[in-house]
Structures are given as C-alpha cells and as structure tokens.
Design a protein around this motif. Structure first.
Motif, PDB file in Angstrom:
ATOM      1  N   GLU A  45       0.832  -1.208   0.000  1.00 32.46           N
ATOM      2  CA  GLU A  45       0.000   0.000   0.000  1.00 32.46           C
ATOM      3  C   GLU A  45       0.867   1.259   0.000  1.00 32.46           C
ATOM      4  O   GLU A  45       0.582   2.232  -0.710  1.00 32.46           O
ATOM      5  N   ILE A  46       1.938   1.242   0.795  1.00 32.24           N
ATOM      6  CA  ILE A  46       2.866   2.373   0.809  1.00 32.24           C
ATOM      7  C   ILE A  46       3.484   2.550  -0.575  1.00 32.24           C
ATOM      8  O   ILE A  46       3.619   3.665  -1.083  1.00 32.24           O
ATOM      9  N   ARG A  47       3.848   1.438  -1.227  1.00 35.96           N
ATOM     10  CA  ARG A  47       4.425   1.522  -2.570  1.00 35.96           C
ATOM     11  C   ARG A  47       3.427   2.156  -3.553  1.00 35.96           C
ATOM     12  O   ARG A  47       3.805   3.008  -4.361  1.00 35.96           O
ATOM     13  N   ARG A  48       2.174   1.743  -3.480  1.00 42.05           N
ATOM     14  CA  ARG A  48       1.173   2.305  -4.391  1.00 42.05           C
ATOM     15  C   ARG A  48       1.021   3.812  -4.201  1.00 42.05           C
ATOM     16  O   ARG A  48       0.907   4.567  -5.172  1.00 42.05           O
ATOM     17  N   LYS A  49       1.055   4.255  -2.959  1.00 37.82           N
ATOM     18  CA  LYS A  49       0.925   5.690  -2.694  1.00 37.82           C
ATOM     19  C   LYS A  49       2.170   6.449  -3.160  1.00 37.82           C
ATOM     20  O   LYS A  49       2.072   7.600  -3.589  1.00 37.82           O
ATOM     21  N   CYS A  50       3.320   5.809  -3.067  1.00 39.84           N
ATOM     22  CA  CYS A  50       4.544   6.428  -3.604  1.00 39.84           C
ATOM     23  C   CYS A  50       4.452   6.557  -5.121  1.00 39.84           C
ATOM     24  O   CYS A  50       4.790   7.600  -5.693  1.00 39.84           O
ATOM     25  N   GLU A  51       3.997   5.507  -5.772  1.00 40.09           N
ATOM     26  CA  GLU A  51       3.918   5.503  -7.236  1.00 40.09           C
ATOM     27  C   GLU A  51       2.889   6.508  -7.754  1.00 40.09           C
ATOM     28  O   GLU A  51       3.043   7.057  -8.849  1.00 40.09           O
ATOM     29  N   SER A  52       1.840   6.755  -6.960  1.00 39.80           N
ATOM     30  CA  SER A  52       0.814   7.713  -7.379  1.00 39.80           C
ATOM     31  C   SER A  52       1.176   9.149  -7.012  1.00 39.80           C
ATOM     32  O   SER A  52       0.441  10.078  -7.347  1.00 39.80           O
ATOM     33  N   PRO A  62       9.222   6.489   3.390  1.00 42.85           N
ATOM     34  CA  PRO A  62       8.776   5.363   4.222  1.00 42.85           C
ATOM     35  C   PRO A  62       8.807   4.015   3.501  1.00 42.85           C
ATOM     36  O   PRO A  62       8.590   2.983   4.136  1.00 42.85           O
ATOM     37  N   LEU A  63       9.049   4.012   2.184  1.00 42.69           N
ATOM     38  CA  LEU A  63       9.110   2.761   1.428  1.00 42.69           C
ATOM     39  C   LEU A  63      10.473   2.131   1.660  1.00 42.69           C
ATOM     40  O   LEU A  63      11.372   2.189   0.814  1.00 42.69           O
ATOM     41  N   ASP A  64      10.626   1.539   2.808  1.00 42.44           N
ATOM     42  CA  ASP A  64      11.936   1.069   3.257  1.00 42.44           C
ATOM     43  C   ASP A  64      11.820  -0.388   3.667  1.00 42.44           C
ATOM     44  O   ASP A  64      11.315  -0.706   4.749  1.00 42.44           O
ATOM     45  N   LEU A  65      12.280  -1.284   2.801  1.00 41.91           N
ATOM     46  CA  LEU A  65      12.188  -2.714   3.100  1.00 41.91           C
ATOM     47  C   LEU A  65      13.071  -3.083   4.281  1.00 41.91           C
ATOM     48  O   LEU A  65      12.686  -3.890   5.131  1.00 41.91           O
ATOM     49  N   ARG A  66      14.247  -2.484   4.348  1.00 48.23           N
ATOM     50  CA  ARG A  66      15.107  -2.729   5.512  1.00 48.23           C
ATOM     51  C   ARG A  66      14.391  -2.278   6.782  1.00 48.23           C
ATOM     52  O   ARG A  66      14.490  -2.913   7.833  1.00 48.23           O
ATOM     53  N   GLY A  67      13.696  -1.135   6.675  1.00 50.07           N
ATOM     54  CA  GLY A  67      12.975  -0.611   7.828  1.00 50.07           C
ATOM     55  C   GLY A  67      11.856  -1.529   8.280  1.00 50.07           C
ATOM     56  O   GLY A  67      11.632  -1.716   9.481  1.00 50.07           O
ATOM     57  N   LEU A  68      11.132  -2.133   7.320  1.00 46.65           N
ATOM     58  CA  LEU A  68      10.069  -3.075   7.668  1.00 46.65           C
ATOM     59  C   LEU A  68      10.644  -4.290   8.382  1.00 46.65           C
ATOM     60  O   LEU A  68      10.122  -4.721   9.422  1.00 46.65           O
ATOM     61  N   LEU A  69      11.721  -4.850   7.842  1.00 45.13           N
ATOM     62  CA  LEU A  69      12.333  -6.027   8.466  1.00 45.13           C
ATOM     63  C   LEU A  69      12.903  -5.687   9.837  1.00 45.13           C
ATOM     64  O   LEU A  69      12.796  -6.481  10.782  1.00 45.13           O
ATOM     65  N   ALA A  70      13.491  -4.490   9.962  1.00 43.49           N
ATOM     66  CA  ALA A  70      14.000  -4.061  11.273  1.00 43.49           C
ATOM     67  C   ALA A  70      12.862  -3.909  12.269  1.00 43.49           C
ATOM     68  O   ALA A  70      13.007  -4.265  13.452  1.00 43.49           O
ATOM     69  N   LEU A  72      -0.104  10.462   7.298  1.00 41.38           N
ATOM     70  CA  LEU A  72      -0.707   9.561   6.316  1.00 41.38           C
ATOM     71  C   LEU A  72      -0.202   8.122   6.497  1.00 41.38           C
ATOM     72  O   LEU A  72      -0.983   7.166   6.481  1.00 41.38           O
ATOM     73  N   VAL A  73       1.114   7.990   6.665  1.00 39.47           N
ATOM     74  CA  VAL A  73       1.686   6.649   6.837  1.00 39.47           C
ATOM     75  C   VAL A  73       1.263   6.061   8.179  1.00 39.47           C
ATOM     76  O   VAL A  73       0.950   4.869   8.278  1.00 39.47           O
ATOM     77  N   ASP A  74       1.212   6.894   9.212  1.00 38.80           N
ATOM     78  CA  ASP A  74       0.768   6.439  10.528  1.00 38.80           C
ATOM     79  C   ASP A  74      -0.668   5.926  10.453  1.00 38.80           C
ATOM     80  O   ASP A  74      -1.011   4.910  11.079  1.00 38.80           O
ATOM     81  N   ASP A  75      -1.510   6.612   9.678  1.00 34.84           N
ATOM     82  CA  ASP A  75      -2.904   6.168   9.510  1.00 34.84           C
ATOM     83  C   ASP A  75      -2.964   4.808   8.821  1.00 34.84           C
ATOM     84  O   ASP A  75      -3.799   3.959   9.168  1.00 34.84           O
ATOM     85  N   MET A  76      -2.089   4.580   7.847  1.00 38.97           N
ATOM     86  CA  MET A  76      -2.062   3.280   7.170  1.00 38.97           C
ATOM     87  C   MET A  76      -1.707   2.162   8.140  1.00 38.97           C
ATOM     88  O   MET A  76      -2.255   1.056   8.063  1.00 38.97           O
ATOM     89  N   VAL A  77      -0.788   2.446   9.051  1.00 39.39           N
ATOM     90  CA  VAL A  77      -0.408   1.457  10.069  1.00 39.39           C
ATOM     91  C   VAL A  77      -1.562   1.221  11.028  1.00 39.39           C
ATOM     92  O   VAL A  77      -1.908   0.076  11.348  1.00 39.39           O
ATOM     93  N   SER A  78      -2.196   2.304  11.476  1.00 33.72           N
ATOM     94  CA  SER A  78      -3.266   2.208  12.478  1.00 33.72           C
ATOM     95  C   SER A  78      -4.468   1.433  11.970  1.00 33.72           C
ATOM     96  O   SER A  78      -5.131   0.725  12.731  1.00 33.72           O
ATOM     97  N   VAL A  79      -4.762   1.565  10.676  1.00 34.79           N
ATOM     98  CA  VAL A  79      -5.897   0.842  10.095  1.00 34.79           C
ATOM     99  C   VAL A  79      -5.676  -0.666  10.165  1.00 34.79           C
ATOM    100  O   VAL A  79      -6.623  -1.439  10.357  1.00 34.79           O
TER     101      VAL A  79
END
Length: 309
Positions: free
Chosen positions: A235-242, A249-257, A288-295
């Motif tokens: 979802e974060i990737r789609r919002k980046c692309e649009s 925030p599109l950070d794969l290392r960050g997600l794994l960390a 916006l990103v925090d809202d995506m996490v909270s949902v």
C-alpha cells in the motif's frame, strides 16, 4: 549463508541446472585465497526472482560487468551480495560520494618502513584478487572517479597507476554497479560508462516475493500478520507511485528491522514508527503513513499476538 545453501535455494527457485553447473565450474576453476575467505559475503536476506538471477549469473559467466538499475527497495544490494556468495568471490563495497576520487579508489602513496609505498584502494584490491567490486550508487560518481573506471571496466581490463606498474585484472574480476535515479545527487549515467555494463532493470518485489522474504527471516510470524505487513508495504508503494507520498517510508530494511524489534518485545505499532513512519520528516506525510499502520494494526497489539512461539 553458505555457498551450497545458496545454490540449493536457487535450485528451489527454478534456476536452470545448466547455469548452476557453470557456477560450480567457475568456483572450482578460480580458487579463493583462504586469507580472503572472510571477504565472501554471507547474505542476511535472499533475493527472490528466477529471471533476474539467471540474467545476472549468465552475464558474469560471460565475463561481463553488471549494472543493476531500479527504484528503491528492489533488492539491488541483496542480489549483489548473493552473486558474490554463489561465485565464492571476495567482495569490496565501493561507495561513491562527494569526496570519492581516483586516489581513494586506486590507492595513495604512504610512508612505511622508511620508504614510500602504495596504500592500495578498493579497485586495486578487487583487480589483484579477482574479486567482485560493488559500485554502489555509481550515478553519484564524480567525473574524475568515472575516468578511473573506464579502462578498468572495458576490454582493456587494466589499471594504470601513475608511478607504479600497470595492474592487470584477474580473469575472475567483475564489477557490479547499482543505481537509483530517485536520490538527491544522482544524475544520468553517460553513454561511455553505460556501454561497459550489461544493464538489468530490477523489478519491484512482488507481494509473494515479499512474503517469502519475511517468512524466511521470521518463521514464527503468524500467517495473518505476515499478510498484514506485506499488504502495508504494498500500500505504501502504491501511494509512492501515485505521488501521494515520497519514497522515504518505502523502506524494506525498515520493515524487516521493525519486525525484528517486535520479536524482541517492542509494541508492533511503535516498532513500525521507528522503522518506517518516522522516516517521513513532513508532518502531513508522516500522519498519512501512521494512519495506514493504524488501520491494519491496533495500538495495543503485543509481540505474543503476532508470533506463534
């Protein structure tokens, strides 16, 4: 991850047996100096993508240098490490930044034991040891640095060190460049440099590939939360692309960390804030990103709810 383990992984991914036999022949022919064993990388993560693996491996077997081009979070450095591992070659990581010049790449004079000697730079060491040199973010390099690379990367395969002998590259020497046009300070790669590589356009990671990557690293993660984390990233990737948000925030290392911190006991929402959300320095974007996490994840979610053990 041992070399044979990586080769087994590639067989499971469906990479051609013929290609993998060629890799084994390469390793048997180009023996590694035991003193350089610790320079063979042991990848933390696996790159998922049969077609890209086959393209990269056959290019190296054909004696070519590779340029990995792609947006953020496509696994360029993961693939580079994996290639060094399966070919069992020592790797030198060479980053290009504002102060990188020919001396820092090839070497500089130094005074040692009462005489002037050459303190060898990473390009020199790659050449003399038949290693793999990873040229990280090569499109940030200054013209002076690129001039050094031209003779090194083309059919001449030598380094002319002023005041010293000409250095011939060992036959097993390869260079793997990475580039991302999205970062500040990057620029177009000139035609002369591009012609010295075969170029692989790295595809964005698929949802299934992302789930495999997360599952491989965190086998105890429950299926429902594996799905949630993969969906959040996509979802974060789609919002980046649009163009709705930046790629920060599109950070794969960050997600794994973040998942690693969850496994150590940090509340999942707080872990995702540290690994992904807080990389947005604009308040509106961060919200916006925090809202995506909270949902997707309640604030009181705990470690024991998302891991099976």
């Amino acid at each position: 991850m041992e070399n044979n383990t990586m080769l087994d992984f590639l067989r499971e991914e469906g990479v051609s047996d013929r290609i993998l036999r060629e890799v084994e022949s390469f390793r048997d022919f180009y023996k590694l100096d035991p003193k350089l064993e610790d320079r063979v990388p042991v990848p933390q993560y696996k790159y998922y993508g049969k077609e890209v693996w086959e393209e990269a491996i056959t290019a190296i077997l054909a004696g070519e240098n590779i340029l990995l081009d792609g947006p953020k979070a496509t696994g360029k450095n993961v693939l580079a490490q994996g290639l060094s591992n399966i070919f069992h070659r020592p790797e030198w990581d060479i980053s290009f930044y504002i102060n990188t010049d020919s001396a820092s790449l090839i070497g500089t004079d130094t005074f040692e034991d009462g005489k002037v000697t050459l303190r060898k730079g990473p390009i020199y060491k790659v050449a003399e040891n038949g290693g793999f040199g990873v040229l990280d973010e090569i499109n940030m390099a200054k013209n002076e640095s690129l001039a050094v690379l031209h003779a090194t990367l083309d059919f001449r395969r030598f380094i002319d060190v002023p005041g010293y002998d000409k250095i011939r590259l060992q036959e097993s020497t390869r260079f793997i460049g990475t580039m991302n046009y999205g970062y500040a300070g990057t620029r177009e790669v000139n035609e002369a440099l591009a012609s010295r590589f075969v170029v692989i356009h790295m595809p964005v990671i698929s949802k299934e590939g992302l789930k495999k990557l997360i599952r491989d690293k965190f086998p105890a993660l429950k299926d429902s939360y594996l799905e949630q984390f993969a969906d959040l990233f996509m979802e974060i990737r789609r919002k980046c692309e649009s163009g709705e948000i930046s790629t920060k925030p599109l950070d794969l290392r960050g997600l794994l960390a973040s998942i690693h911190m969850m496994d150590r006991g940090l509340m999942p929402v707080r872990a995702l804030e540290l690994g992904m959300v807080n990389k947005c320095f604009d308040d509106y974007e961060r919200q916006l990103v925090d809202d995506m996490v909270s949902v997707r994840l309640p604030g009181d979610l705990t470690r024991d709810q998302i891991f099976a053990d």
